[in-house]
Design a protein around this motif. Structure first.
Motif, PDB file in Angstrom:
ATOM      1  N   LEU A  38       0.837  -1.204   0.000  1.00  0.00           N
ATOM      2  CA  LEU A  38       0.000   0.000   0.000  1.00  0.00           C
ATOM      3  C   LEU A  38       0.869   1.250   0.000  1.00  0.00           C
ATOM      4  CD1 LEU A  38      -2.793   1.377   0.278  1.00  0.00           C
ATOM      5  CD2 LEU A  38      -2.457   1.256   2.764  1.00  0.00           C
ATOM      6  N   GLU A  39       1.895   1.266   0.843  1.00  0.00           N
ATOM      7  CA  GLU A  39       2.781   2.424   0.911  1.00  0.00           C
ATOM      8  C   GLU A  39       3.459   2.680  -0.430  1.00  0.00           C
ATOM      9  OE1 GLU A  39       5.525   1.936   4.087  1.00  0.00           O
ATOM     10  OE2 GLU A  39       4.008   2.049   5.662  1.00  0.00           O
ATOM     11  N   GLN A  40       3.908   1.634  -1.093  1.00  0.00           N
ATOM     12  CA  GLN A  40       4.586   1.805  -2.375  1.00  0.00           C
ATOM     13  C   GLN A  40       3.625   2.327  -3.434  1.00  0.00           C
ATOM     14  OE1 GLN A  40       7.415  -1.220  -3.603  1.00  0.00           O
ATOM     15  NE2 GLN A  40       6.584  -1.189  -5.679  1.00  0.00           N
ATOM     16  N   MET A  41       2.405   1.793  -3.447  1.00  0.00           N
ATOM     17  CA  MET A  41       1.418   2.249  -4.426  1.00  0.00           C
ATOM     18  C   MET A  41       1.105   3.731  -4.246  1.00  0.00           C
ATOM     19  SD  MET A  41      -2.021   3.220  -4.770  1.00  0.00           S
ATOM     20  CE  MET A  41      -2.857   2.543  -3.328  1.00  0.00           C
ATOM     21  N   LEU A  42       0.878   4.147  -2.998  1.00  0.00           N
ATOM     22  CA  LEU A  42       0.538   5.545  -2.750  1.00  0.00           C
ATOM     23  C   LEU A  42       1.702   6.475  -3.056  1.00  0.00           C
ATOM     24  CD1 LEU A  42      -1.550   5.246   0.545  1.00  0.00           C
ATOM     25  CD2 LEU A  42      -2.390   5.739  -1.751  1.00  0.00           C
ATOM     26  N   LEU A  43       2.918   6.012  -2.808  1.00  0.00           N
ATOM     27  CA  LEU A  43       4.095   6.825  -3.102  1.00  0.00           C
ATOM     28  C   LEU A  43       4.243   7.038  -4.602  1.00  0.00           C
ATOM     29  CD1 LEU A  43       6.679   8.074  -1.611  1.00  0.00           C
ATOM     30  CD2 LEU A  43       7.867   6.103  -2.598  1.00  0.00           C
ATOM     31  N   LEU A  44       4.140   5.969  -5.371  1.00  0.00           N
ATOM     32  CA  LEU A  44       4.397   6.045  -6.809  1.00  0.00           C
ATOM     33  C   LEU A  44       3.236   6.654  -7.586  1.00  0.00           C
ATOM     34  CD1 LEU A  44       6.179   2.619  -7.375  1.00  0.00           C
ATOM     35  CD2 LEU A  44       7.220   4.885  -7.249  1.00  0.00           C
ATOM     36  N   LYS A  45       2.007   6.364  -7.188  1.00  0.00           N
ATOM     37  CA  LYS A  45       0.848   6.836  -7.950  1.00  0.00           C
ATOM     38  C   LYS A  45       0.335   8.195  -7.494  1.00  0.00           C
ATOM     39  CE  LYS A  45      -0.998   2.409  -9.550  1.00  0.00           C
ATOM     40  NZ  LYS A  45      -2.210   1.566  -9.675  1.00  0.00           N
ATOM     41  N   HIS A  46       0.527   8.503  -6.205  1.00  0.00           N
ATOM     42  CA  HIS A  46      -0.077   9.731  -5.677  1.00  0.00           C
ATOM     43  C   HIS A  46       0.919  10.616  -4.937  1.00  0.00           C
ATOM     44  CE1 HIS A  46      -4.027   8.172  -6.747  1.00  0.00           C
ATOM     45  NE2 HIS A  46      -3.645   7.022  -6.226  1.00  0.00           N
ATOM     46  N   ALA A  47       2.217  10.243  -4.956  1.00  0.00           N
ATOM     47  CA  ALA A  47       3.259  11.035  -4.292  1.00  0.00           C
ATOM     48  C   ALA A  47       2.946  11.258  -2.814  1.00  0.00           C
ATOM     49  CB  ALA A  47       3.469  12.364  -5.005  1.00  0.00           C
ATOM     50  N   VAL A  48       2.422  10.229  -2.165  1.00  0.00           N
ATOM     51  CA  VAL A  48       2.077  10.308  -0.747  1.00  0.00           C
ATOM     52  C   VAL A  48       3.085   9.494   0.060  1.00  0.00           C
ATOM     53  CG1 VAL A  48       0.334   9.777   1.005  1.00  0.00           C
ATOM     54  CG2 VAL A  48      -0.375  10.547  -1.276  1.00  0.00           C
ATOM     55  N   PRO A  49       3.956  10.142   0.842  1.00  0.00           N
ATOM     56  CA  PRO A  49       4.893   9.397   1.686  1.00  0.00           C
ATOM     57  C   PRO A  49       4.152   8.723   2.831  1.00  0.00           C
ATOM     58  CG  PRO A  49       5.063  11.737   2.130  1.00  0.00           C
ATOM     59  CD  PRO A  49       4.123  11.600   0.972  1.00  0.00           C
ATOM     60  N   ALA A  50       4.757   7.704   3.406  1.00  0.00           N
ATOM     61  CA  ALA A  50       4.099   6.900   4.436  1.00  0.00           C
ATOM     62  C   ALA A  50       3.527   7.717   5.595  1.00  0.00           C
ATOM     63  CB  ALA A  50       5.058   5.831   4.943  1.00  0.00           C
ATOM     64  N   PRO A  51       4.244   8.740   6.118  1.00  0.00           N
ATOM     65  CA  PRO A  51       3.688   9.498   7.252  1.00  0.00           C
ATOM     66  C   PRO A  51       2.422  10.283   6.907  1.00  0.00           C
ATOM     67  CG  PRO A  51       6.068   9.803   7.121  1.00  0.00           C
ATOM     68  CD  PRO A  51       5.640   9.149   5.842  1.00  0.00           C
ATOM     69  N   GLU A  52       2.128  10.443   5.621  1.00  0.00           N
ATOM     70  CA  GLU A  52       0.968  11.249   5.203  1.00  0.00           C
ATOM     71  C   GLU A  52      -0.217  10.398   4.729  1.00  0.00           C
ATOM     72  OE1 GLU A  52       1.062  14.404   5.807  1.00  0.00           O
ATOM     73  OE2 GLU A  52       3.170  14.274   6.413  1.00  0.00           O
ATOM     74  N   ILE A  53      -0.130   9.082   4.895  1.00  0.00           N
ATOM     75  CA  ILE A  53      -1.191   8.215   4.372  1.00  0.00           C
ATOM     76  C   ILE A  53      -2.532   8.496   5.040  1.00  0.00           C
ATOM     77  CG2 ILE A  53      -2.009   5.828   4.235  1.00  0.00           C
ATOM     78  CD1 ILE A  53       0.841   4.973   3.644  1.00  0.00           C
ATOM     79  N   ASP A  54      -2.541   8.616   6.360  1.00  0.00           N
ATOM     80  CA  ASP A  54      -3.808   8.885   7.041  1.00  0.00           C
ATOM     81  C   ASP A  54      -4.414  10.208   6.571  1.00  0.00           C
ATOM     82  OD1 ASP A  54      -3.718   6.528   8.421  1.00  0.00           O
ATOM     83  OD2 ASP A  54      -3.235   7.410  10.373  1.00  0.00           O
ATOM     84  N   ALA A  55      -3.572  11.227   6.395  1.00  0.00           N
ATOM     85  CA  ALA A  55      -4.064  12.527   5.921  1.00  0.00           C
ATOM     86  C   ALA A  55      -4.633  12.394   4.514  1.00  0.00           C
ATOM     87  CB  ALA A  55      -2.946  13.555   5.945  1.00  0.00           C
TER      88      ALA A  55
END
Length: 210
Positions: free
Chosen positions: A121-138
């Motif tokens: 999940l972290e990798q998908m959000l980073l690559l597709k949406h530029a969301v680093p792990a600490p910002e996932i909840d936000a």
């Protein structure tokens, strides 16, 4: 309850919505000295922007070689995303809407299961949406907030009418906040709720994350 399939449709739908908002913008007033942007009474500092970019780059650097190549515009996109998040928060508050921690936790748990674990999940959000792990909840809080804004008119985000509803509400919130952005990043168009022509040559750049 929000189904996994619904959320997986919502993620690209948000991208489509933001792309639809990205029209040519008129000029903006200079932001307050020392701030990357001023949103209402709140300042988004240059330090906060750099910290968010550093989070992204640190995580991207841990990916296998060749999986990620940094593109120009990361810093400007980060400023835009931080301002956009504040505008969404204002729109929600204006309509007495809120996203609870339990809603965020439930959605995240569903997505962890859907993507086969937290690392995926972290990798998908980073690559597709530029969301680093600490910002996932936000990020998920914002997703749920956009859905609630669309629901004000009985619509769903990702549909023509749903996107139109959200667009109008965000434009209104942006105008009320009188967003100003440091011209080094670009200019903010309150009617389109988008940062136009960001520049970032004055900030340090890293090479390819590998």
């Amino acid at each position: 309850m929000i189904r996994n399939s619904s959320i997986r449709r919502t993620l690209p739908a948000l991208g489509a919505l933001l792309a639809a908002l990205a029209l040519s913008a008129c000029g903006s007033q200079p932001a307050h000295p020392g701030a990357a942007a001023v949103v209402g009474q709140d300042r988004i500092t240059v330090a906060a922007v750099q910290a968010r970019v550093a989070e992204f780059r640190a995580q991207a650097a841990s990916l296998p070689t060749g999986q990620y190549q940094e593109q120009a515009g990361l810093v400007g996109a980060t400023v835009s995303g931080m301002v956009f998040g504040a505008v969404v928060d204002h729109a929600l508050a204006s309509h007495e809407l809120a996203v609870s921690d339990s809603e965020v936790a439930q959605l995240r748990a569903q997505q962890v299961q859907a993507w086969g674990g937290e690392p995926a999940l972290e990798q998908m959000l980073l690559l597709k949406h530029a969301v680093p792990a600490p910002e996932i909840d936000a990020f998920y809080r914002q997703q749920l907030g956009l859905q609630k804004l669309a629901a004000l008119n009985g619509q769903q985000i990702g549909t023509t009418e749903g996107n139109k509803t959200v667009h109008q509400l965000l434009a209104q919130a942006s105008d009320e906040l009188k967003v100003t952005v440091n011209p080094r990043y670009g200019s903010w168009d309150p009617q389109q709720a988008v940062l136009d022509s960001p520049t970032e040559a004055w900030l340090p750049q890293s090479g390819a994350a590998a």
